[in-house]
Design a protein around this motif. Structure first.
Motif: not given
Length: 298
Positions: A233-236, A241-246, A261-262, A275-280
């Protein structure tokens, strides 16, 4: 000649630091009522082929150490109770030489401290009340009163509750856990649940004594996999967030040094980004623990 000592269902024998000697014939002691033994007591049946029968209506209550010596057959379909008279974990019943056979409602009641302390034999019990036998047959339920109010802990060395000094038996199910605090049935499947640990009655494959062992329960095994799930979960989420700051860093020059702006269509000013995430994630694995030669698989 032979001696016969018996009680009816309403009869009672009270022994306190007593020695009761039988003659040299084929003696019998039949308890259909209540026999209470406090302190250090000896029932010595002497020579001959001797039999002790604790019937379905019989109860033998013990506080201390009670020994049945020179007994060829001890037949129990009643209750041997080392719990009622006190709450200590140092009581002991010794049945010398012969075969202990459980049938019908044969029950052994004991006090045990279900924690991390081991009891390797019944020479001087301190962690649990104990039954010492030479040979075993039939089936006897063991009711355990836990004297430890705290959580369970790992105990692979075990707490011996039946010391099979003669080493002859007809199977692990000669003794089984039973009672309101027990889940499941059979030996070693039945257990007493204490937090993240379960206490099973097992037959030591090298003994063969019967002992209570504390092993991790299903919940404890599942918790060992939870850390890896949190890491995923942390890595995902961190990657988003890294993508957004870049993106913000790359676009600062186009907005007079101010963050973008967004939305591309929004005006300069405050905005909200998400940003929404889904993982299983699934973990399907097998773990095993071995205690006194018995392997438990999860």
């Amino acid at each position: 000649g032979a001696d016969t000592l018996s009680t009816t269902s309403s009869g009672e024998i009270d022994a306190t630091n007593a020695t009761i000697n039988f003659l040299g014939g084929n003696d019998t002691f039949t308890n259909a009522g209540l026999t209470t033994a406090v302190g250090t007591n000896l029932f010595d049946l002497g020579a001959g082929t001797d039999t002790v029968s604790n019937t379905s209506t019989g109860t033998i209550e013990v506080d201390g150490t009670t020994t049945f010596a020179n007994v060829e057959s001890f037949n129990n379909s009643g209750v041997i109770d080392m719990d009622t008279l006190n709450g200590g974990t140092d009581d002991k019943v010794v049945i010398g030489d012969g075969t202990f056979t459980g049938s019908g409602g044969s029950t052994l009641k004991i006090d045990s401290y279900l924690g991390g302390l081991a009891q390797l034999d019944c020479t001087s019990p301190t962690v649990s009340d104990c039954l010492v036998v030479s040979n075993t047959d039939g089936e006897t339920d063991i009711n355990v009163t836990d004297t430890n109010g705290g959580p369970g802990t790992l105990n692979l060395d075990g707490i011996v509750v039946v010391d099979n000094s003669g080493g002859t038996n007809t199977g692990a199910n000669n003794f089984e856990l039973a009672g309101a605090n027990v889940t499941g049935s059979g030996t070693p499947a039945a257990y007493i649940h204490k937090g993240f640990f379960d206490y099973h009655l097992v037959q030591d494959t090298s003994g063969p004594d019967w002992a209570l062992v504390g092993i991790p329960g299903q919940g404890a095994m599942e918790m060992t996999k939870f850390e890896s799930l949190l890491q995923n979960v942390w890595y995902e989420t961190a990657e988003g967030w890294v993508e957004r700051t870049a993106e913000l860093r790359d676009d600062q020059d186009n907005h007079d040094g101010r963050p973008k702006s967004a939305s591309m269509d929004s005006s300069i000013g405050w905005s909200v980004w998400g940003k929404a995430f889904y993982s299983n994630t699934k973990r399907d694995t097998t773990e095993s623990v071995t205690a006194l030669g018995n392997t438990f698989t999860f």
